[in-house]
Design a protein around this motif. Structure first.
Motif, PDB file in Angstrom:
ATOM      1  N   GLU A   1      21.987 -91.808  35.135  1.00  0.00           N
ATOM      2  CA  GLU A   1      22.485 -93.255  35.022  1.00  0.00           C
ATOM      3  C   GLU A   1      22.787 -93.541  33.751  1.00  0.00           C
ATOM      4  O   GLU A   1      23.748 -94.446  33.475  1.00  0.00           O
ATOM      5  N   LEU A   2      21.828 -93.546  32.818  1.00  0.00           N
ATOM      6  CA  LEU A   2      22.088 -94.044  31.399  1.00  0.00           C
ATOM      7  C   LEU A   2      22.972 -93.264  30.663  1.00  0.00           C
ATOM      8  O   LEU A   2      23.565 -93.789  29.497  1.00  0.00           O
ATOM      9  N   ALA A   3      23.401 -91.861  31.298  1.00  0.00           N
ATOM     10  CA  ALA A   3      24.604 -91.305  30.547  1.00  0.00           C
ATOM     11  C   ALA A   3      25.973 -92.029  31.079  1.00  0.00           C
ATOM     12  O   ALA A   3      26.737 -92.409  30.073  1.00  0.00           O
ATOM     13  N   TRP A   4      26.031 -92.610  32.290  1.00  0.00           N
ATOM     14  CA  TRP A   4      26.933 -93.539  32.660  1.00  0.00           C
ATOM     15  C   TRP A   4      27.163 -94.598  31.876  1.00  0.00           C
ATOM     16  O   TRP A   4      28.064 -95.231  31.697  1.00  0.00           O
ATOM     17  N   VAL A   5      26.037 -95.164  31.702  1.00  0.00           N
ATOM     18  CA  VAL A   5      25.958 -96.744  30.938  1.00  0.00           C
ATOM     19  C   VAL A   5      26.403 -96.265  29.487  1.00  0.00           C
ATOM     20  O   VAL A   5      27.460 -97.162  29.167  1.00  0.00           O
ATOM     21  N   GLN A   6      26.252 -95.395  28.900  1.00  0.00           N
ATOM     22  CA  GLN A   6      26.411 -94.975  27.432  1.00  0.00           C
ATOM     23  C   GLN A   6      28.154 -95.003  27.572  1.00  0.00           C
ATOM     24  O   GLN A   6      28.844 -95.344  26.382  1.00  0.00           O
ATOM     25  N   HIS A   7      28.415 -94.017  28.584  1.00  0.00           N
ATOM     26  CA  HIS A   7      29.893 -93.595  28.644  1.00  0.00           C
ATOM     27  C   HIS A   7      30.760 -94.923  28.696  1.00  0.00           C
ATOM     28  O   HIS A   7      31.858 -95.248  28.243  1.00  0.00           O
TER      29      HIS A   7
ATOM     30  N   ALA B   1      15.454 -99.559  35.198  1.00  0.00           N
ATOM     31  CA  ALA B   1      15.003-100.502  34.171  1.00  0.00           C
ATOM     32  C   ALA B   1      13.445-100.343  33.824  1.00  0.00           C
ATOM     33  O   ALA B   1      13.245-100.795  32.891  1.00  0.00           O
ATOM     34  N   SER B   2      12.963 -99.576  34.284  1.00  0.00           N
ATOM     35  CA  SER B   2      11.454 -99.075  34.063  1.00  0.00           C
ATOM     36  C   SER B   2      11.094 -97.693  33.801  1.00  0.00           C
ATOM     37  O   SER B   2       9.753 -97.419  33.258  1.00  0.00           O
TER      38      SER B   2
ATOM     39  N   ARG C   1      13.091 -95.056  28.420  1.00  0.00           N
ATOM     40  CA  ARG C   1      12.501 -96.398  27.469  1.00  0.00           C
ATOM     41  C   ARG C   1      13.002 -96.344  25.973  1.00  0.00           C
ATOM     42  O   ARG C   1      13.532 -97.525  25.552  1.00  0.00           O
ATOM     43  N   ARG C   2      13.512 -95.311  25.414  1.00  0.00           N
ATOM     44  CA  ARG C   2      13.883 -95.205  24.015  1.00  0.00           C
ATOM     45  C   ARG C   2      15.341 -95.609  23.999  1.00  0.00           C
ATOM     46  O   ARG C   2      15.951 -96.460  23.008  1.00  0.00           O
ATOM     47  N   ILE C   3      16.390 -95.276  25.305  1.00  0.00           N
ATOM     48  CA  ILE C   3      17.577 -95.592  25.159  1.00  0.00           C
ATOM     49  C   ILE C   3      17.625 -97.160  25.400  1.00  0.00           C
ATOM     50  O   ILE C   3      18.460 -97.888  25.035  1.00  0.00           O
ATOM     51  N   ARG C   4      16.971 -97.395  26.461  1.00  0.00           N
ATOM     52  CA  ARG C   4      16.800 -99.047  26.788  1.00  0.00           C
ATOM     53  C   ARG C   4      16.755 -99.913  25.498  1.00  0.00           C
ATOM     54  O   ARG C   4      17.048-100.995  25.220  1.00  0.00           O
TER      55      ARG C   4
ATOM     56  N   LEU D   1      10.343-105.021  23.360  1.00  0.00           N
ATOM     57  CA  LEU D   1      10.268-103.737  22.522  1.00  0.00           C
ATOM     58  C   LEU D   1       8.959-103.306  22.291  1.00  0.00           C
ATOM     59  O   LEU D   1       8.289-103.284  21.350  1.00  0.00           O
ATOM     60  N   GLY D   2       8.270-102.962  23.663  1.00  0.00           N
ATOM     61  CA  GLY D   2       6.956-102.555  23.688  1.00  0.00           C
ATOM     62  C   GLY D   2       6.888-101.093  24.129  1.00  0.00           C
ATOM     63  O   GLY D   2       7.697-100.222  23.957  1.00  0.00           O
ATOM     64  N   GLU D   3       5.759-100.801  24.799  1.00  0.00           N
ATOM     65  CA  GLU D   3       5.491 -99.502  25.266  1.00  0.00           C
ATOM     66  C   GLU D   3       6.218 -99.097  26.310  1.00  0.00           C
ATOM     67  O   GLU D   3       6.507 -97.919  26.409  1.00  0.00           O
ATOM     68  N   GLU D   4       6.784 -99.999  27.146  1.00  0.00           N
ATOM     69  CA  GLU D   4       7.284 -99.923  28.398  1.00  0.00           C
ATOM     70  C   GLU D   4       8.974-100.127  28.176  1.00  0.00           C
ATOM     71  O   GLU D   4       9.660 -99.613  28.980  1.00  0.00           O
ATOM     72  N   THR D   5       9.291-101.292  27.390  1.00  0.00           N
ATOM     73  CA  THR D   5      10.584-101.853  27.550  1.00  0.00           C
ATOM     74  C   THR D   5      11.084-101.880  29.087  1.00  0.00           C
ATOM     75  O   THR D   5      12.117-101.335  29.288  1.00  0.00           O
ATOM     76  N   ASP D   6      10.263-102.674  29.832  1.00  0.00           N
ATOM     77  CA  ASP D   6      10.440-102.636  31.299  1.00  0.00           C
ATOM     78  C   ASP D   6      11.530-103.802  31.260  1.00  0.00           C
ATOM     79  O   ASP D   6      11.414-105.203  31.020  1.00  0.00           O
ATOM     80  N   LEU D   7      12.895-103.618  31.929  1.00  0.00           N
ATOM     81  CA  LEU D   7      13.834-104.752  32.107  1.00  0.00           C
ATOM     82  C   LEU D   7      13.852-105.041  33.525  1.00  0.00           C
ATOM     83  O   LEU D   7      14.992-105.690  33.927  1.00  0.00           O
ATOM     84  N   THR D   8      12.764-104.850  34.288  1.00  0.00           N
ATOM     85  CA  THR D   8      12.944-105.599  35.621  1.00  0.00           C
ATOM     86  C   THR D   8      12.785-107.009  35.845  1.00  0.00           C
ATOM     87  O   THR D   8      11.583-107.762  35.393  1.00  0.00           O
ATOM     88  N   PRO D   9      13.761-107.517  36.239  1.00  0.00           N
ATOM     89  CA  PRO D   9      13.810-109.197  36.289  1.00  0.00           C
ATOM     90  C   PRO D   9      12.426-109.918  36.934  1.00  0.00           C
ATOM     91  O   PRO D   9      11.908-110.758  36.285  1.00  0.00           O
ATOM     92  N   ALA D  10      12.028-109.316  37.828  1.00  0.00           N
ATOM     93  CA  ALA D  10      10.894-109.961  38.656  1.00  0.00           C
ATOM     94  C   ALA D  10       9.577-110.110  37.865  1.00  0.00           C
ATOM     95  O   ALA D  10       8.814-110.776  38.088  1.00  0.00           O
TER      96      ALA D  10
END
Length: 653
Positions: free
Chosen positions: A272-278, A298-299, A304-307, A401-410
């Motif tokens: 999915e992150l390959a598609w996002v970067q494309h 998101a998690s 994590r590094r790419i997010r 920008l921490g250990e997880e870089t968790d982008l889950t809205p909830a």
């Protein structure tokens, strides 16, 4: 090889005849002349379409509403091969626009000719859309589609994120073209409509679909493997995409040095992150993309590094959590990411997160979550405009920008407005009102005396009352195809009550227009309630009886209507007697798997009409008492959740 015979199942016969499947089963039992199965199994028999049509015609049971299209589809299924069926559907659509481009074998040519002839009466676009929908439905486990409501919403989000005209709209994994079609409806004007799809049949269908239904001066759909190919698009103003997920063979090894990896080489498990970067690499300087992704993207630790790199570059602008039921898999709340090209500054100031997971209705009759799209729009567009903070938040990028870089809205969005002071006060007012009503009714019911010796009242069965003309009993029916609607019901729409609604404890999810109800009632195609009718649900697990004070209501299968002669039988007294559990037990079929109550065996005491009405008045108050108690429980549960959330947030003194 000989031509494959056209066969139909019991469900398809029911659609052709415009009746329920139970009716077809009854025909098989009652009529010795009903065609015998030609293939299939005992549990799923298949019949010759020619023989079935002949029998239906002889017995005047051939449906009239959508029967022509229903009779056409089994011939497509007889082709047997998914790709072959899809190519013939696409060729039919192409010939509607005089754009034939394939040679077909005689059986395929015959099908296209049949469809073209039928389209003269049914409409070209309507016939193509019907065939496409049936093809997609038949192969639903092999093909991922974006439901129309979600596709329209994604186009709206993109339009809010990038207002104004556009010159290029792209979907790099377009499938059957649903997102491109939604975009074409959102942006009307001079722009290019571009799509890429690696499945040749899907690409062919998308090309035909858009040429028939989209208003765009240039439509360019190409059959390419997007990730493994050089993008033929220099830059796109808007990209809408529902990319493939959970792929392992997406080209990880051969694309290790690809220049599209602006934020790092995606791990093999992060297709999915390959598609996002494309997608980001294909955007124009002021372009925007809206991408549908699984929530795990998101998690997951592997990404994590790419997010983090995307956040630093300012390419990820918003993450929106959707309610379950928005798209397959329907049990999972998917995410939308709003993407833009990298900014010149080193770090974007913040990331907008919106959680709409609670914007859903109760379970639908089919078992999938129903999404409240109006509530989703209000919350998302309000957050994007900075006008509402309900379940949304602007999180500084540095905080993510921490250990997880968790982008889950909830995990970041604050508790929604249900815990606000205003709503808390409103809930307490509703609780007090419901509690007072329950107490008032309870005082009246408490004064009722229990009589030890009951006067002899001869009980009579519903069947006897029916025979005497004191009441009329009518079973609910399956609604013929083409009439039933789903979604927000207009004021003049008539609700359709099903056992599934009752099983889930929800209001009716389906409805029929007033005009269709009048026509179906004239044709005796539905069972419709009116004032003073009593409704009886016969499956034992859902058994109940009540006076339909919300009439008119269309009743589905396994729900009966009892219409009493009110000069001799009080409806509220009747409902009170019928709903008693001891009455249901003696009238039950006691089957091992699907126990039902036979409504004709239910008993009613024979009492004078005056006494019936006195009992009926007590039952009316008892029903109001039940509703008041239920309201107290519902509001009380809401208050308990609200106070718990406030307590956990440290907002209670």
């Amino acid at each position: 090889m000989g031509e494959r015979p056209v066969v139909v199942t019991l469900a398809e016969i029911a659609r052709i005849a415009g009746v329920g499947r139970a009716a077809v089963s009854n025909w098989r039992r009652r009529h010795r002349t009903f065609p015998s199965p030609v293939s299939g199994t005992d549990t799923s028999p298949q019949f010759s379409l020619v023989q079935v049509e002949e029998w239906l015609r002889e017995h005047d049971k051939l449906g009239s509403s959508t029967s022509s299209l229903e009779r056409l589809w089994p011939a497509f299924e007889a082709l047997g091969d998914r790709d072959r069926m899809g190519r013939v559907v696409a060729e039919f659509g192409a010939r509607l626009r005089d754009a034939s481009h394939r040679e077909l074998d005689p059986s395929e040519e015959h099908l296209v000719d049949q469809a073209l002839e039928l389209s003269v009466h049914e409409g070209g676009q309507e016939t193509f859309q019907y065939l496409l929908d049936r093809w997609l439905g038949t192969h639903i486990r092999q093909i991922t589609t974006t439901p129309t409501p979600l596709a329209s919403f994604m186009a709206e989000v993109a339009a809010h994120a990038r207002p104004g005209k556009i010159s290029t709209l792209l979907d790099p994994a377009c499938g059957a073209g649903g997102l491109l079609l939604a975009g074409a409806e959102r942006w009307k004007g001079a722009y290019r409509l571009l799509g890429h799809e690696r499945d040749p049949v899907l690409a062919m269908l998308a090309r035909t679909r858009l040429s028939l239904l989209a208003e765009a001066p240039e439509i360019d759909l190409r059959t390419i493997d997007t990730l493994r190919s050089e993008s033929p698009v220099a830059a796109a103003d808007v990209i809408l995409c529902n990319p493939p997920t959970n792929e392992r063979d997406w080209g990880h090894a051969e694309l290790a040095t690809d220049r599209r990896w602006l934020f790092g080489l995606p791990p093999r498990t992060e297709s999915e992150l390959a598609w996002v970067q494309h997608i980001v690499s294909t955007l124009s300087d002021d372009g925007v993309a809206v991408v549908l992704l699984p929530p795990a993207v998101a998690s997951r630790r592997a990404g994590r590094r790419i997010r983090a790199a995307m956040l630093r570059a300012g390419s990820l602008r918003a993450a929106i959590a959707l309610p379950p039921g928005a798209a397959p898999p329907f049990g999972v709340g998917l995410h939308l990411w709003i993407l833009k090209p990298p900014t010149q500054r080193r770090t974007a100031p913040s990331l907008l997160m919106v959680d709409t997971a609670d914007c859903r209705a109760t379970l639908s009759a089919a078992g999938a979550q129903a999404v409240d799209w109006d509530a989703v729009r209000d919350r998302v567009f309000g957050a994007m405009a900075g006008k509402t903070r309900e379940s949304s938040i602007e999180v500084p990028v540095l905080d993510l920008l921490g250990e997880e870089t968790d982008l889950t809205p909830a995990r970041h969005a604050p508790t929604n407005v249900s815990v606000s002071v205003i709503n808390q006060r409103r809930s307490w007012r509703q609780f007090d009102s419901s509690l007072q009503e329950a107490q008032d009714l309870g005082k009246v019911l408490r004064d009722l005396k229990v009589v030890r010796e009951v006067a002899d009242a001869h009980a009579v069965a519903v069947a006897d009352l029916e025979q005497a003309g004191t009441l009329a009993l009518a079973p609910g029916q399956a609604i013929p195809d083409g009439y039933i609607r789903r979604g927000e019901r207009p004021d003049d729409g008539v609700p359709v009550l099903t056992v599934a609604d009752l099983r889930e404890g929800q209001p009716p999810q389906f409805w029929i227009t007033a005009e269709d109800v009048e026509q179906l009632e004239r044709d005796k195609g539905i069972t419709l309630t009116s004032s003073n009718d009593v409704v009886v649900v016969v499956p034992s697990a859902e058994f109940s009886a009540w006076v339909d004070v919300a009439a008119p209501t269309v009743l589905g299968p396994h729900i009966h209507r009892l219409r009493p002669d009110t000069e001799h039988l009080d409806p509220w007294f009747l409902a009170a007697c019928l709903r008693a559990h001891f009455n249901a037990r003696q009238a039950g079929t006691h089957a091992t798997t699907t126990s039902r109550v036979d409504p004709r065996r239910l008993l009613v005491p024979r009492l004078p009409i005056g006494e019936q009405r006195r009992y009926g008045d007590i039952h009316r108050r008892l029903v109001r008492f039940e509703h008041a108690i239920a309201n107290v429980g519902g509001v009380g549960a809401t208050l308990s959740r609200t106070l718990t959330e406030l307590l956990a947030a440290g907002r209670l003194r």
